[in-house]
Design a protein around this motif. Structure first.
Motif, PDB file in Angstrom:
ATOM      1  N   VAL A  96      34.285  28.803  43.519  1.00 17.75           N
ATOM      2  CA  VAL A  96      34.873  27.654  44.305  1.00 17.75           C
ATOM      3  C   VAL A  96      34.868  28.360  45.809  1.00 17.75           C
ATOM      4  N   LEU A  97      34.152  27.598  46.797  1.00 16.87           N
ATOM      5  CA  LEU A  97      34.024  28.157  48.052  1.00 16.87           C
ATOM      6  C   LEU A  97      34.907  27.367  48.961  1.00 16.87           C
ATOM      7  N   ALA A  98      35.810  27.822  49.743  1.00 19.38           N
ATOM      8  CA  ALA A  98      36.917  27.478  50.502  1.00 19.38           C
ATOM      9  C   ALA A  98      37.199  28.254  51.647  1.00 19.38           C
ATOM     10  N   PRO A  99      37.876  27.662  52.580  1.00 20.73           N
ATOM     11  CA  PRO A  99      38.386  28.317  53.638  1.00 20.73           C
ATOM     12  C   PRO A  99      39.554  29.428  53.473  1.00 20.73           C
ATOM     13  N   SER A 100      40.298  28.917  52.379  1.00 17.38           N
ATOM     14  CA  SER A 100      41.645  29.786  52.022  1.00 17.38           C
ATOM     15  C   SER A 100      41.816  29.215  50.780  1.00 17.38           C
ATOM     16  N   PHE A 101      42.523  30.103  49.965  1.00 11.19           N
ATOM     17  CA  PHE A 101      42.994  29.819  48.331  1.00 11.19           C
ATOM     18  C   PHE A 101      44.616  30.206  48.385  1.00 11.19           C
ATOM     19  N   GLY A 102      45.550  29.767  47.447  1.00 12.06           N
ATOM     20  CA  GLY A 102      46.754  29.979  46.984  1.00 12.06           C
ATOM     21  C   GLY A 102      46.382  31.350  46.110  1.00 12.06           C
ATOM     22  N   ALA A 106      43.905  32.595  43.060  1.00 14.45           N
ATOM     23  CA  ALA A 106      42.730  33.424  43.354  1.00 14.45           C
ATOM     24  C   ALA A 106      42.963  34.321  42.433  1.00 14.45           C
ATOM     25  N   SER A 107      43.980  35.100  42.171  1.00 20.04           N
ATOM     26  CA  SER A 107      43.987  36.178  41.142  1.00 20.04           C
ATOM     27  C   SER A 107      43.796  35.550  39.866  1.00 20.04           C
ATOM     28  N   ASN A 108      44.322  34.580  39.412  1.00 21.21           N
ATOM     29  CA  ASN A 108      43.986  34.020  37.852  1.00 21.21           C
ATOM     30  C   ASN A 108      42.524  33.728  37.997  1.00 21.21           C
ATOM     31  N   ALA A 109      41.960  33.137  38.999  1.00 26.18           N
ATOM     32  CA  ALA A 109      40.610  32.874  39.040  1.00 26.18           C
ATOM     33  C   ALA A 109      39.756  34.183  38.804  1.00 26.18           C
ATOM     34  N   VAL A 110      39.855  35.155  39.261  1.00 24.25           N
ATOM     35  CA  VAL A 110      39.268  36.444  38.880  1.00 24.25           C
ATOM     36  C   VAL A 110      39.276  36.735  37.818  1.00 24.25           C
ATOM     37  N   ASN A 111      40.597  37.004  36.985  1.00 29.22           N
ATOM     38  CA  ASN A 111      40.779  37.316  35.473  1.00 29.22           C
ATOM     39  C   ASN A 111      40.048  36.500  34.637  1.00 29.22           C
ATOM     40  N   ASN A 112      39.816  35.245  35.007  1.00 30.35           N
ATOM     41  CA  ASN A 112      38.963  34.521  34.025  1.00 30.35           C
ATOM     42  C   ASN A 112      37.534  34.361  34.520  1.00 30.35           C
ATOM     43  N   GLY A 113      37.121  34.876  35.470  1.00 27.05           N
ATOM     44  CA  GLY A 113      35.532  34.933  35.750  1.00 27.05           C
ATOM     45  C   GLY A 113      35.281  34.158  36.610  1.00 27.05           C
ATOM     46  N   LEU A 114      36.121  33.424  37.311  1.00 23.55           N
ATOM     47  CA  LEU A 114      35.806  32.421  38.383  1.00 23.55           C
ATOM     48  C   LEU A 114      35.952  33.048  39.889  1.00 23.55           C
ATOM     49  N   LEU A 115      34.954  32.906  40.669  1.00 21.12           N
ATOM     50  CA  LEU A 115      34.706  33.598  41.965  1.00 21.12           C
ATOM     51  C   LEU A 115      35.776  32.407  43.077  1.00 21.12           C
ATOM     52  N   PRO A 116      36.625  33.117  43.547  1.00 20.95           N
ATOM     53  CA  PRO A 116      37.185  32.410  44.799  1.00 20.95           C
ATOM     54  C   PRO A 116      36.650  32.759  46.047  1.00 20.95           C
ATOM     55  N   ALA A 117      35.540  32.390  46.529  1.00 21.66           N
ATOM     56  CA  ALA A 117      34.609  32.639  47.758  1.00 21.66           C
ATOM     57  C   ALA A 117      35.414  32.257  49.070  1.00 21.66           C
ATOM     58  N   ARG A 118      35.943  33.206  50.098  1.00 23.88           N
ATOM     59  CA  ARG A 118      36.532  32.536  51.130  1.00 23.88           C
ATOM     60  C   ARG A 118      35.524  32.408  52.078  1.00 23.88           C
ATOM     61  N   VAL A 119      35.091  31.344  52.780  1.00 24.54           N
ATOM     62  CA  VAL A 119      34.049  31.249  53.496  1.00 24.54           C
ATOM     63  C   VAL A 119      34.536  30.602  54.827  1.00 24.54           C
ATOM     64  N   PRO A 120      34.368  30.892  56.098  1.00 25.74           N
ATOM     65  CA  PRO A 120      34.754  30.342  57.398  1.00 25.74           C
ATOM     66  C   PRO A 120      34.443  28.837  57.308  1.00 25.74           C
ATOM     67  N   GLU A 121      35.577  28.214  57.901  1.00 27.62           N
ATOM     68  CA  GLU A 121      35.724  27.003  57.878  1.00 27.62           C
ATOM     69  C   GLU A 121      34.656  25.762  58.557  1.00 27.62           C
ATOM     70  N   GLN A 122      34.098  26.402  59.501  1.00 28.76           N
ATOM     71  CA  GLN A 122      32.874  25.729  60.236  1.00 28.76           C
ATOM     72  C   GLN A 122      31.663  25.846  59.223  1.00 28.76           C
ATOM     73  N   ILE A 123      31.519  26.917  58.430  1.00 29.52           N
ATOM     74  CA  ILE A 123      30.402  26.934  57.696  1.00 29.52           C
ATOM     75  C   ILE A 123      30.635  26.011  56.367  1.00 29.52           C
ATOM     76  N   ILE A 124      31.900  26.180  55.934  1.00 28.91           N
ATOM     77  CA  ILE A 124      32.312  24.935  54.908  1.00 28.91           C
ATOM     78  C   ILE A 124      32.097  23.575  55.180  1.00 28.91           C
TER      79      ILE A 124
END
Length: 204
Positions: A96-102, A106-124
């Motif tokens: 999941v690509l987003a400017p910010s996450f809960g 985000a911690s739960n995501a990583v523990n299940n192999g899911l990438l929470p990638a923080r990308v600057p808002e203008q690029i999103i």
């Protein structure tokens, strides 16, 4: 859980702020056994009408093979339910690509192999505009923390420990277990110097 270092996958855009965990999986579905899978319940109330008819304008319905979700700020806020991550993973989403996450999400995501990638808002915003109602193929490289499109290279933020866990397919227990020898050596020194503080093993 298998680790990964590179993902070449279809991306869809969901141009919404504040998609919380109750939207990702409504509470009424959380009694379903984990073994049955939660993918059908991902964003259920956005994907289906009240009578269960799939909504044709919902990106995830049009592109069920998508592996990358591009969305807006505050993704995964709300309650700490890990089932929100299960729903994404079981649907087939791997990043999941987003400017910010809960934070807990985000911690739960990583523990299940899911990438929470923080990308600057203008690029999103630019990615969402580019993808529109269709899909785009993106390449995600965990080794270098970048995302590649046919004509650009985008850096994303990721905690180094999270990166290590994703690349090796580790959860928190696996992360600790890599220090097994050091832990055993510490215990041995502790037993030698202060045996009175160690628990007695009645089964030894």
């Amino acid at each position: 859980m298998a680790g990964w270092s590179r993902l070449d996958g279809l991306a869809v855009a969901l141009a919404q702020d504040n998609i919380d965990t109750d939207q990702l999986i409504p509470a009424r579905f959380m009694s379903v056994p984990r073994k049955d899978g939660y993918g059908d319940y991902l964003l259920h109330d956005q994907r289906f009408d009240a009578d269960g008819t799939p909504r044709a304008d919902m990106p995830l319905n049009r592109h069920p093979k998508a592996e990358i979700l591009v969305t807006r700020r505050n993704f995964g806020t709300g309650s700490s339910r890990e089932a929100a991550v299960y729903a994404l993973v079981d649907f087939g989403i791997r990043a999941v690509l987003a400017p910010s996450f809960g934070d807990i999400f985000a911690s739960n995501a990583v523990n299940n192999g899911l990438l929470p990638a923080r990308v600057p808002e203008q690029i999103i915003d630019a990615l969402i505009s580019r993808i529109g109602a269709d899909t785009a193929t993106l390449s995600i490289d965990l080794e270098n923390c970048d995302i590649r499109t046919p004509d650009s290279r985008i850096s994303f933020e990721l905690d180094p420990v999270w990166r290590l866990k994703l690349m090796n397919g580790w959860d928190d227990i696996d992360l600790t277990s890599r220090h097994r020898d050091a832990i055993a050596a510490f215990r041995a020194r502790r037993e030698e110097k202060t045996p009175y503080v160690m628990l007695r093993d009645d089964h030894a």
